[in-house]
Write an enzyme that holds these catalytic residues in place. Structure first.
Site, PDB file in Angstrom:
ATOM      1  N   SER A   9      76.199 150.343  21.539  1.00 22.37           N
ATOM      2  CA  SER A   9      76.777 150.253  20.200  1.00 22.37           C
ATOM      3  C   SER A   9      77.958 149.288  20.247  1.00 22.37           C
ATOM      4  O   SER A   9      78.777 149.367  21.167  1.00 22.37           O
ATOM      5  CB  SER A   9      77.273 151.630  19.740  1.00 22.37           C
ATOM      6  OG  SER A   9      76.207 152.539  19.666  1.00 22.37           O
ATOM      7  N   ALA A 245      84.685 156.104  29.562  1.00 23.82           N
ATOM      8  CA  ALA A 245      84.380 156.034  28.135  1.00 23.82           C
ATOM      9  C   ALA A 245      85.262 154.995  27.466  1.00 23.82           C
ATOM     10  O   ALA A 245      86.416 154.793  27.859  1.00 23.82           O
ATOM     11  CB  ALA A 245      84.587 157.401  27.474  1.00 23.82           C
ATOM     12  N   LYS A 246      84.722 154.359  26.429  1.00 25.19           N
ATOM     13  CA  LYS A 246      85.489 153.378  25.666  1.00 25.19           C
ATOM     14  C   LYS A 246      86.758 153.995  25.095  1.00 25.19           C
ATOM     15  O   LYS A 246      87.844 153.410  25.176  1.00 25.19           O
ATOM     16  CB  LYS A 246      84.641 152.845  24.502  1.00 25.19           C
ATOM     17  CG  LYS A 246      83.388 152.077  24.873  1.00 25.19           C
ATOM     18  CD  LYS A 246      82.612 151.730  23.605  1.00 25.19           C
ATOM     19  CE  LYS A 246      81.275 151.090  23.918  1.00 25.19           C
ATOM     20  NZ  LYS A 246      80.483 150.823  22.689  1.00 25.19           N
ATOM     21  N   ARG A 247      86.595 155.182  24.522  1.00 25.92           N
ATOM     22  CA  ARG A 247      87.731 155.799  23.820  1.00 25.92           C
ATOM     23  C   ARG A 247      88.871 156.167  24.754  1.00 25.92           C
ATOM     24  O   ARG A 247      90.008 156.368  24.319  1.00 25.92           O
ATOM     25  CB  ARG A 247      87.265 157.044  23.062  1.00 25.92           C
ATOM     26  CG  ARG A 247      86.730 158.145  23.952  1.00 25.92           C
ATOM     27  CD  ARG A 247      86.293 159.358  23.136  1.00 25.92           C
ATOM     28  NE  ARG A 247      85.690 160.389  23.972  1.00 25.92           N
ATOM     29  CZ  ARG A 247      84.411 160.434  24.293  1.00 25.92           C
ATOM     30  NH1 ARG A 247      83.590 159.492  23.843  1.00 25.92           N
ATOM     31  NH2 ARG A 247      83.938 161.408  25.050  1.00 25.92           N
ATOM     32  N   GLY A 249      89.812 154.241  27.292  1.00 21.36           N
ATOM     33  CA  GLY A 249      90.367 153.028  27.877  1.00 21.36           C
ATOM     34  C   GLY A 249      89.839 152.690  29.260  1.00 21.36           C
ATOM     35  O   GLY A 249      90.577 152.175  30.113  1.00 21.36           O
TER      36      GLY A 249
END
Length: 284
Positions: A9, A245-247, A249
């Site tokens: 995504s 995870a992206k969230r 960092g």
């Protein structure tokens, strides 16, 4: 022919966990003389960004990965999702849900936990057709009546390369959302439709999506779609065992590239299990 895909995504930069998954999917196809596809899952209009799509392609090229054919963007496939929803609606398996998240949370005084958290209690499933029709102008999502769907298909199974033959248990997920209030299709519906449309034979993805496969197997049966072979792999974590995870960092591939790291060399290290310092493989 073996066909795999990598389907990120565009809601942030790719990190090493994404790289490891893309490499696995790429290599499964290439080692069999098959095709490796790139699909961009961009139907979340509130979070998807065009600049992240370009960054994804740049990151994959930096790793030395190539894909076959044009890149498919899910935002071009909305008609296909609408047609699938119409089919399921015609089977009497969908119902509109007007509940807010706060209302759902308040109704779960003793929540039954499913694979992805508390299971929706089915509040709007009990609305009469007249009441649902009278409220249809209100914001709503569309949920599947899971018990009715399972009764229609009967027992189902799917196969994972590591776990073997798996009896499908979609009931454990409850009445999942198939079309959200803010998006024309949920992940469950869109990924199932597109994997079939692209003739994906082998799905390589992280173990965090293992449980979701139970729902996808049900949708395949309802819509008359083929069932791919599944290859769920362990996730990568930081030094504290927390999933990348992206969230949170997680270090991005762009940052590693900017630091002077060679992408092809990193890809080879990931293939052989030689993870960078501070990165580990999850135990499950």
């Amino acid at each position: 022919m073996i066909v795999t895909r990598f389907a990120p995504s565009p809601t942030g930069r790719l990190h090493i966990g994404h790289a490891a998954s893309a490499i696995r999917a790429h290599d499964v196809a290439r080692e069999a003389g098959g095709r490796f596809l790139l699909r961009i899952e961009d139907i979340d209009g509130t979070r998807s960004r065009a600049e992240f799509i370009a960054a994804i392609e740049a990151d994959l090229r930096w790793l030395g990965l190539t894909w076959d054919g044009p890149v498919l963007r899910q935002s071009t496939r909305l008609d296909a999702y609408a047609q699938a929803l119409d089919r399921l609606r015609g089977m009497g398996l969908l119902y509109p849900c007007f509940c807010t998240r706060a209302e759902i949370a308040a109704s779960l005084s003793a929540p039954h936990g499913g694979p992805d958290g508390p299971v929706y209690p089915g509040t709007c499933r009990h609305l009469s057709a007249a009441e649902a029709s009278a409220r249809i102008a209100e914001p709503h999502c569309w949920r599947i009546d899971m018990a009715a769907a399972v009764a229609r298909t009967g027992p189902l199974r799917w196969h994972d390369a590591s776990a073997g033959d798996i009896p499908a248990d979609p009931l454990a997920h409850g009445d999942v959302v198939l079309a959200r209030k803010d998006a024309p299709a949920s992940y469950h519906l869109a990924v199932t439709i597109d994997d079939a449309w692209q003739s994906v034979s082998d799905i390589v993805r992280g173990h965090d999506l293992f449980a979701a496969t139970h729902v996808h197997r049900l949708l395949q049966a309802l819509l008359g779609l083929p069932t791919p072979r599944y290859h769920h792999h362990p996730l990568l974590t930081d030094a504290n065992g927390k999933r990348l995870a992206k969230r949170d960092g997680a270090p991005t591939l762009a940052a590693l590239r900017d630091s002077g790291l060679d992408g092809a060399a990193l890809a080879e290290r990931l293939r052989t299990g030689r993870l960078p310092d501070g990165i580990a493989t999850a135990s499950a």
